[in-house]
Motif scaffolding. Structure first.
Motif, PDB file in Angstrom:
ATOM      1  N   ARG A   1       0.606  -1.126   0.222  1.00  0.00           N
ATOM      2  CA  ARG A   1      -0.036   0.235  -0.103  1.00  0.00           C
ATOM      3  C   ARG A   1       0.693   0.943  -0.191  1.00  0.00           C
ATOM      4  NH1 ARG A   1      -4.253   0.227   5.277  1.00  0.00           N
ATOM      5  NH2 ARG A   1      -4.432   2.019   4.509  1.00  0.00           N
ATOM      6  N   SER A   2       0.777   2.091  -0.748  1.00  0.00           N
ATOM      7  CA  SER A   2       1.549   3.332  -1.361  1.00  0.00           C
ATOM      8  C   SER A   2       0.954   4.151   0.062  1.00  0.00           C
ATOM      9  CB  SER A   2       1.347   4.045  -2.821  1.00  0.00           C
ATOM     10  OG  SER A   2      -0.271   4.367  -2.487  1.00  0.00           O
ATOM     11  N   ASP A   3      -0.081   3.950   0.930  1.00  0.00           N
ATOM     12  CA  ASP A   3       0.125   5.388   1.729  1.00  0.00           C
ATOM     13  C   ASP A   3       0.994   4.572   3.087  1.00  0.00           C
ATOM     14  OD1 ASP A   3      -1.788   3.087   1.747  1.00  0.00           O
ATOM     15  OD2 ASP A   3      -3.308   4.023   3.514  1.00  0.00           O
ATOM     16  N   LEU A   4       1.628   3.860   3.196  1.00  0.00           N
ATOM     17  CA  LEU A   4       1.661   2.974   4.186  1.00  0.00           C
ATOM     18  C   LEU A   4       3.338   3.291   4.856  1.00  0.00           C
ATOM     19  CD1 LEU A   4       0.131   0.255   5.019  1.00  0.00           C
ATOM     20  CD2 LEU A   4      -0.505   1.978   6.000  1.00  0.00           C
ATOM     21  N   ASN A   5       4.379   2.810   5.648  1.00  0.00           N
ATOM     22  CA  ASN A   5       5.338   3.366   5.844  1.00  0.00           C
ATOM     23  C   ASN A   5       5.726   2.087   7.740  1.00  0.00           C
ATOM     24  OD1 ASN A   5       8.069   3.954   5.041  1.00  0.00           O
ATOM     25  ND2 ASN A   5       8.380   5.592   7.093  1.00  0.00           N
ATOM     26  N   PRO A   6       6.460   1.170   6.722  1.00  0.00           N
ATOM     27  CA  PRO A   6       6.736   0.746   5.295  1.00  0.00           C
ATOM     28  C   PRO A   6       5.720   0.109   4.680  1.00  0.00           C
ATOM     29  CG  PRO A   6       7.109  -0.899   6.726  1.00  0.00           C
ATOM     30  CD  PRO A   6       7.355   0.532   7.627  1.00  0.00           C
ATOM     31  N   ARG A   7       5.631   0.238   3.533  1.00  0.00           N
ATOM     32  CA  ARG A   7       4.072  -0.386   2.421  1.00  0.00           C
ATOM     33  C   ARG A   7       3.978  -1.483   1.945  1.00  0.00           C
ATOM     34  NH1 ARG A   7       8.423   0.462  -1.043  1.00  0.00           N
ATOM     35  NH2 ARG A   7       9.167  -0.744  -3.088  1.00  0.00           N
ATOM     36  N   PHE A   8       4.512  -2.255   2.480  1.00  0.00           N
ATOM     37  CA  PHE A   8       4.846  -3.553   2.192  1.00  0.00           C
ATOM     38  C   PHE A   8       3.705  -4.386   3.643  1.00  0.00           C
ATOM     39  CE2 PHE A   8       8.739  -2.753   0.858  1.00  0.00           C
ATOM     40  CZ  PHE A   8       8.829  -3.510  -0.369  1.00  0.00           C
ATOM     41  N   VAL A   9       2.721  -4.539   2.656  1.00  0.00           N
ATOM     42  CA  VAL A   9       1.573  -5.930   3.401  1.00  0.00           C
ATOM     43  C   VAL A   9       1.969  -7.368   3.250  1.00  0.00           C
ATOM     44  CG1 VAL A   9      -1.214  -6.232   3.052  1.00  0.00           C
ATOM     45  CG2 VAL A   9      -0.049  -4.320   2.481  1.00  0.00           C
ATOM     46  N   HIS A  10       2.701  -7.807   2.269  1.00  0.00           N
ATOM     47  CA  HIS A  10       3.132  -9.487   1.843  1.00  0.00           C
ATOM     48  C   HIS A  10       3.823  -9.590   1.081  1.00  0.00           C
ATOM     49  CE1 HIS A  10       2.269 -13.245   3.411  1.00  0.00           C
ATOM     50  NE2 HIS A  10       2.791 -13.976   2.013  1.00  0.00           N
ATOM     51  N   VAL A  11       5.203 -10.030   1.375  1.00  0.00           N
ATOM     52  CA  VAL A  11       6.428 -10.466   0.475  1.00  0.00           C
ATOM     53  C   VAL A  11       6.572 -12.138   0.300  1.00  0.00           C
ATOM     54  CG1 VAL A  11       8.556 -10.167  -0.673  1.00  0.00           C
ATOM     55  CG2 VAL A  11       6.943  -7.978   0.752  1.00  0.00           C
ATOM     56  N   TRP A  12       6.590 -12.100  -0.954  1.00  0.00           N
ATOM     57  CA  TRP A  12       7.051 -13.449  -1.160  1.00  0.00           C
ATOM     58  C   TRP A  12       7.935 -13.636  -2.100  1.00  0.00           C
ATOM     59  CZ3 TRP A  12       5.547 -19.073   0.341  1.00  0.00           C
ATOM     60  CH2 TRP A  12       5.935 -19.601  -0.344  1.00  0.00           C
TER      61      TRP A  12
ATOM     62  N   HIS B   1       4.686  -4.331   7.257  1.00  0.00           N
ATOM     63  CA  HIS B   1       3.972  -3.125   8.358  1.00  0.00           C
ATOM     64  C   HIS B   1       3.777  -3.548   9.105  1.00  0.00           C
ATOM     65  CE1 HIS B   1       1.422   0.135   9.360  1.00  0.00           C
ATOM     66  NE2 HIS B   1       2.469   0.866   8.458  1.00  0.00           N
ATOM     67  N   PRO B   2       3.935  -3.260  10.198  1.00  0.00           N
ATOM     68  CA  PRO B   2       3.163  -3.746  11.583  1.00  0.00           C
ATOM     69  C   PRO B   2       2.001  -4.645  12.231  1.00  0.00           C
ATOM     70  CG  PRO B   2       4.838  -2.342  12.215  1.00  0.00           C
ATOM     71  CD  PRO B   2       4.303  -2.507  10.646  1.00  0.00           C
ATOM     72  N   SER B   3       1.129  -3.680  11.668  1.00  0.00           N
ATOM     73  CA  SER B   3      -0.324  -3.554  11.386  1.00  0.00           C
ATOM     74  C   SER B   3      -0.862  -4.797  10.362  1.00  0.00           C
ATOM     75  CB  SER B   3      -1.110  -2.700  11.000  1.00  0.00           C
ATOM     76  OG  SER B   3      -1.329  -2.286   9.537  1.00  0.00           O
ATOM     77  N   TYR B   4       0.284  -5.364   9.988  1.00  0.00           N
ATOM     78  CA  TYR B   4      -0.370  -7.422   8.858  1.00  0.00           C
ATOM     79  C   TYR B   4       0.681  -7.931   9.589  1.00  0.00           C
ATOM     80  CZ  TYR B   4      -2.908  -3.539   5.598  1.00  0.00           C
ATOM     81  OH  TYR B   4      -3.054  -3.070   5.166  1.00  0.00           O
ATOM     82  N   LYS B   5       1.205  -8.043  10.379  1.00  0.00           N
ATOM     83  CA  LYS B   5       1.818  -9.388  10.971  1.00  0.00           C
ATOM     84  C   LYS B   5       1.245  -9.949  11.331  1.00  0.00           C
ATOM     85  CE  LYS B   5       6.402  -6.728  11.804  1.00  0.00           C
ATOM     86  NZ  LYS B   5       7.134  -7.641  10.882  1.00  0.00           N
TER      87      LYS B   5
ATOM     88  N   ASN C   1      -8.897  -0.824   5.332  1.00  0.00           N
ATOM     89  CA  ASN C   1      -9.377   0.047   3.729  1.00  0.00           C
ATOM     90  C   ASN C   1      -8.500   0.776   3.355  1.00  0.00           C
ATOM     91  OD1 ASN C   1     -12.259   1.339   3.779  1.00  0.00           O
ATOM     92  ND2 ASN C   1     -10.977   3.343   3.380  1.00  0.00           N
ATOM     93  N   GLY C   2      -8.277   0.640   1.266  1.00  0.00           N
ATOM     94  CA  GLY C   2      -7.644   1.813   0.917  1.00  0.00           C
ATOM     95  C   GLY C   2      -7.260   0.511   0.081  1.00  0.00           C
ATOM     96  N   THR C   3      -6.098   0.978  -1.067  1.00  0.00           N
ATOM     97  CA  THR C   3      -5.396   0.640  -2.448  1.00  0.00           C
ATOM     98  C   THR C   3      -4.460  -0.280  -1.977  1.00  0.00           C
ATOM     99  OG1 THR C   3      -6.779   2.618  -3.405  1.00  0.00           O
ATOM    100  CG2 THR C   3      -5.536   0.915  -4.790  1.00  0.00           C
ATOM    101  N   TYR C   4      -4.415  -1.840  -2.520  1.00  0.00           N
ATOM    102  CA  TYR C   4      -3.710  -2.326  -2.501  1.00  0.00           C
ATOM    103  C   TYR C   4      -2.762  -2.843  -4.231  1.00  0.00           C
ATOM    104  CZ  TYR C   4      -5.154  -3.528   2.272  1.00  0.00           C
ATOM    105  OH  TYR C   4      -5.474  -3.247   3.691  1.00  0.00           O
TER     106      TYR C   4
END
Length: 237
Positions: free
Chosen positions: A70-81, A92-96, A123-126
């Motif tokens: 998500r470009s509005d987050l810092n760090p922006r990564f929600v999930h990386v494979w 991002h800590p909120s998705y751990k 809520n946002g654009t992924y």
């Protein structure tokens, strides 16, 4: 005969470049593209949700790098494979602990993201991105919450027989609208809706309407939010 050789060379060069051009076209056409739904994904707070994303044509993505961000987050990564495993260093800590990809589905080119225990902050654009293929797409997640309204008697006029009904509903997101209807489903003219946004970002709405109360009369307070396809109603007896 000497004039024929340059022409032959030109023809050979043309055929060679034309073949290379066709090869490039076929190569580019064969690359998979990231595909996501055009419509937003709507979910209620607390639910689990799948953000759909797949490669077309289907390609085994297990050995590829897959990024959800998500470009509005810092760090922006929600999930990386990455390198056949989940990379959580820059997540991002909120998705751990709340995101995952299916290895079996990755083999089929399905890189959909599962998000558990959805929060209002989700809520946002992924963005779904495959660096090796240089292809990406974005998908919007709309997070909502709805609650049932309550109707109370707020006042009455003994001379005219009119009564003031108040409808209140707490815990909505996004902000809903309030409608009053009579027993036949016709809209009633009501006062302006009062809206309060709490520290949790959830909305409380209330509305009053003055009606003639008769034994056979019934009234409905309808609270609705079209963006999340949610409607709640309360009825008078």
């Amino acid at each position: 005969m000497f004039w024929f050789k340059p022409q032959l060379r030109s023809l050979s060069a043309f055929v060679f470049h034309h073949a290379v051009f066709l090869l490039l076209i076929r190569s580019c056409a064969g690359l998979s593209q990231v595909i996501v739904p055009m419509q937003p994904i709507v979910v209620t707070i607390g639910d689990d949700i799948i953000l759909p994303c797949h490669l077309e044509p289907a390609t085994d993505a297990v050995a590829m790098t897959c990024e959800w961000s998500r470009s509005d987050l810092n760090p922006r990564f929600v999930h990386v494979w990455h390198e056949r495993e989940e990379l959580v260093i820059n997540q991002h800590p909120s998705y751990k602990g709340r995101t995952s990809l299916s290895t079996n589905k990755l083999k089929l080119g399905d890189i959909s993201l599962k998000l558990s225990g959805v929060k209002l902050s989700d809520n946002g654009t992924y963005k779904c991105f495959i660096p090796e293929l240089r292809t990406e797409s974005t998908i919007k997640l709309v997070v909502g919450l709805a609650s049932s309204p309550v109707i109370n008697l707020a006042g009455n006029d003994r001379d005219t027989g009119a009564v003031v009904l108040e409808c209140e509903s707490k815990g909505w997101y996004p902000e809903p609208e309030v409608l009053w209807l009579d027993g036949e489903g016709n809209l009633l003219s009501a006062g302006p809706t009062e809206t309060v946004r709490g520290p949790d970002d959830l909305y409380t709405v209330s509305s009053r309407v003055t009606v003639e109360k008769r034994h056979s009369n019934s009234f409905t307070c309808r609270v609705q939010q079209n963006n999340i396809n949610q409607t709640r109603e309360a009825h008078t007896c």
